[in-house]
Design a protein around this motif. Structure first.
Motif, PDB file in Angstrom:
ATOM      1  N   HIS A 354       4.889  44.072   6.761  1.00  0.00           N
ATOM      2  CA  HIS A 354       4.097  44.598   6.061  1.00  0.00           C
ATOM      3  C   HIS A 354       4.745  45.822   6.487  1.00  0.00           C
ATOM      4  O   HIS A 354       4.546  46.542   7.198  1.00  0.00           O
ATOM      5  N   GLU A 355       4.317  46.862   5.896  1.00  0.00           N
ATOM      6  CA  GLU A 355       5.303  48.642   5.329  1.00  0.00           C
ATOM      7  C   GLU A 355       4.598  49.515   6.433  1.00  0.00           C
ATOM      8  O   GLU A 355       3.160  49.394   6.656  1.00  0.00           O
ATOM      9  N   THR A 356       5.074  49.647   7.538  1.00  0.00           N
ATOM     10  CA  THR A 356       4.802  51.301   8.350  1.00  0.00           C
ATOM     11  C   THR A 356       3.829  51.747   6.812  1.00  0.00           C
ATOM     12  O   THR A 356       3.846  52.015   6.331  1.00  0.00           O
ATOM     13  N   TRP A 357       2.563  52.428   8.048  1.00  0.00           N
ATOM     14  CA  TRP A 357       1.316  52.708   7.487  1.00  0.00           C
ATOM     15  C   TRP A 357       1.387  53.879   7.777  1.00  0.00           C
ATOM     16  O   TRP A 357       1.248  55.125   7.147  1.00  0.00           O
ATOM     17  N   ILE A 362       9.500  51.771  13.412  1.00  0.00           N
ATOM     18  CA  ILE A 362       9.819  51.415  14.177  1.00  0.00           C
ATOM     19  C   ILE A 362       8.884  49.634  15.318  1.00  0.00           C
ATOM     20  O   ILE A 362       7.358  49.781  14.780  1.00  0.00           O
ATOM     21  N   ASP A 363       9.793  48.396  14.715  1.00  0.00           N
ATOM     22  CA  ASP A 363       8.590  47.191  14.658  1.00  0.00           C
ATOM     23  C   ASP A 363       8.789  46.498  16.474  1.00  0.00           C
ATOM     24  O   ASP A 363       7.861  45.450  16.813  1.00  0.00           O
ATOM     25  N   GLN A 364      10.043  46.841  16.940  1.00  0.00           N
ATOM     26  CA  GLN A 364       9.773  46.697  18.575  1.00  0.00           C
ATOM     27  C   GLN A 364      10.517  48.023  19.545  1.00  0.00           C
ATOM     28  O   GLN A 364      10.781  49.009  18.811  1.00  0.00           O
ATOM     29  N   SER A 365       9.684  48.363  20.723  1.00  0.00           N
ATOM     30  CA  SER A 365       9.682  48.833  21.333  1.00  0.00           C
ATOM     31  C   SER A 365      10.083  48.819  22.437  1.00  0.00           C
ATOM     32  O   SER A 365       8.888  48.326  22.814  1.00  0.00           O
ATOM     33  N   VAL A 366      11.419  49.306  23.687  1.00  0.00           N
ATOM     34  CA  VAL A 366      11.054  49.620  24.792  1.00  0.00           C
ATOM     35  C   VAL A 366      11.448  50.651  25.550  1.00  0.00           C
ATOM     36  O   VAL A 366      12.711  51.225  25.515  1.00  0.00           O
ATOM     37  N   SER A 367      11.083  51.094  26.820  1.00  0.00           N
ATOM     38  CA  SER A 367      11.388  52.718  27.207  1.00  0.00           C
ATOM     39  C   SER A 367      10.906  52.551  28.079  1.00  0.00           C
ATOM     40  O   SER A 367      10.344  51.526  29.430  1.00  0.00           O
ATOM     41  N   VAL A 368      12.339  53.292  29.703  1.00  0.00           N
ATOM     42  CA  VAL A 368      11.587  53.424  31.244  1.00  0.00           C
ATOM     43  C   VAL A 368      12.228  54.601  31.289  1.00  0.00           C
ATOM     44  O   VAL A 368      13.332  55.491  30.484  1.00  0.00           O
ATOM     45  N   GLY A 369      11.631  55.146  32.220  1.00  0.00           N
ATOM     46  CA  GLY A 369      11.877  56.678  32.391  1.00  0.00           C
ATOM     47  C   GLY A 369      11.203  56.953  33.825  1.00  0.00           C
ATOM     48  O   GLY A 369      10.588  55.791  34.655  1.00  0.00           O
TER      49      GLY A 369
END
Length: 468
Positions: A354-357, A362-369
């Motif tokens: 369903h729509e972003t509300w 973003i439906d999947q995300s990966v981050s490093v830092g």
């Protein structure tokens, strides 16, 4: 989207005057804390200190007053874009300026209770009206329409703490925190208007666009469609159970009446969101760290991507129905490696049907830092940060955009799908004499809006942040 509050230039000027008067009144600036480079937000201590309270520290601060102002100037290069729609990042545009000014007022009430009040002024604009990149490049801008400075209520909430143990620590005077003895084992209830990011998905190295990374998908875990109005605030309640070893938080809050709308739906039976998070403190070679696991579910009048793709007009709003949900999970890890260096990582997903509300598409995300102080180059109070993030969307979401649909932040009229990849580096020069940090920033965006036909985009910026 546009702000609903009418411009109030006088209020903006008034807060600027408060800034100048308070700066002159100060005689010696507070030194920034060592790594973690930025302390956990005071309103929601995720890893409470465990040092014993000094015997002579008994004073309870009755009032607290703090101030911040953040100005960001941002520009991007001309880039390849075979087709551009109204929800695309524009290939050529002028630099954009954003500004926020916040006053933090706290008052101690009865035993364990305090009240916090945060008026805020915001103005300016994001690049392309804060559209065209799902992991948008300025965390101080949220789909701003009218660039004129506007006054609004950011936070007004009551916090009640019940002590469950005998061990205490010393709470520092900080925004939305009163100094004095504070328990390390307690239950707390926060009720009113606030941002859920004050309590959930905290990270010592990647959480605050006013002092750390600028990017939306680095200031918060990307796939958490956290409940908030256009400006990032909501109304509800957050319960906390905190010990030195772990913390459990749960929230039930309102969501916007429309997707990314400025007005919250006050009919709780129609729309609401629940968030649950478990935080476990860790230690590596006697250095602090934390692991956070978060889950959420939002109930709202959402549209359906598959149904909208089947419509000739691709109108996502026409497919909205009560009872729709969006749920997701995230993991968030941080670890200090030395007194100056720390690392972090996040991973998140939502169901993507369903729509972003509320937050971003973003439906999947990966981050490093990583983030480091500047001791090695004889600037111990400066900060250097480097991070990478990859964002994606679900198959129904891809099909909808490829057919020519759009959400409230992305939609080029077509789509050749690829994950959106972003790298960011910033450096903060700390100037304690003026309570000021100046931070140049660079972001490299590959396939903005998940479209491999567009970009790459080079985004440069400079941020000025005053806080005391």
């Amino acid at each position: 989207m546009r702000f609903v509050t009418r411009p109030r230039h006088a209020a903006f000027v008034l807060l600027g005057m408060i800034s100048a008067v308070a700066a002159r009144a100060q005689t010696s600036p507070a030194s920034p804390q060592p790594a973690p480079p930025v302390s956990t937000p005071a309103a929601a201590p995720a890893t409470p200190p465990t040092q014993p309270l000094p015997p002579d520290t008994t004073t309870l601060q009755p009032w607290s007053l703090h101030f911040q102002q953040t100005v960001i100037q941002q520009w991007h290069n001309k880039f390849a874009a075979p087709r551009t729609g109204s929800y695309s990042l524009q290939p050529v545009e002028k630099a954009k300026l954003s500004l926020t000014t916040t006053l933090f007022v706290g008052r101690r009430l009865w035993h364990g209770a305090s009240l916090y009040f945060n008026p805020e002024v915001a103005g300016g604009s994001g690049l392309s009206g804060a559209r065209g990149i799902a992991g948008f490049v300025n965390g101080e801008t949220f789909r701003i329409g009218n660039p004129a400075p506007q006054l609004y209520l950011a936070r007004l909430f009551l916090r009640q703490v019940w002590n469950l143990g005998t061990e205490q620590t010393t709470a520092a005077d900080a925004p939305n925190q009163l100094s004095g003895p504070a328990p390390t084992h307690y239950v707390a209830l926060n009720v009113g208007k606030f941002s859920l990011s004050d309590y959930f998905d905290l990270n010592s190295y990647s959480h605050d666009p006013r002092t750390q990374f600028f990017n939306w998908s680095l200031m918060s875990t990307g796939a958490w469609d956290y409940p908030a109005n256009t400006r990032g605030y909501t109304v509800g309640a957050v319960g906390e159970y905190v010990t030195p070893a772990f913390a459990l938080r749960v929230a039930s809050t309102l969501v916007p009446r429309e997707a990314n709308g400025p007005t919250l739906e006050k009919n709780y039976g129609r729309s609401h969101s629940e968030t649950l998070e478990l935080t476990k403190t860790t230690s590596l070679h006697s250095r602090p760290g934390a692991v956070r696991l978060l889950g959420f579910i939002t109930h709202a009048n959402m549209g359906d991507y598959r149904l909208a793709t089947q419509r000739p007009d691709l109108d996502l709003t026409a497919t909205r129905a009560l009872g729709r949900t969006k749920y997701g999970l995230s993991a968030n890890v941080e670890q200090a490696l030395t007194d100056q260096l720390g690392v972090f990582a996040r991973a998140s997903f939502n169901d993507g049907r369903h729509e972003t509300w509320a937050f971003t598409e973003i439906d999947q995300s990966v981050s490093v830092g990583a983030s480091s102080g500047g001791t090695r180059w004889h600037r111990p109070d400066d900060r250097l940060g480097l991070a990478f993030v990859g964002n994606g969307i679900s198959q129904p979401h891809r099909d909808f955009l490829a057919a020519g649909g759009h959400g409230f932040i992305i939609g080029d009229g077509y789509l050749k799908y690829a994950p959106e990849l972003i790298g960011e580096v910033y450096y903060s020069f700390n100037i304690p004499k003026y309570f000021l940090t100046i931070s140049p920033d660079y972001q490299f965006v590959v396939d903005p809006g998940y479209n491999r036909d567009r970009g790459p985009v080079h985004v440069v910026a400079v941020r000025a942040h005053v806080a005391f």
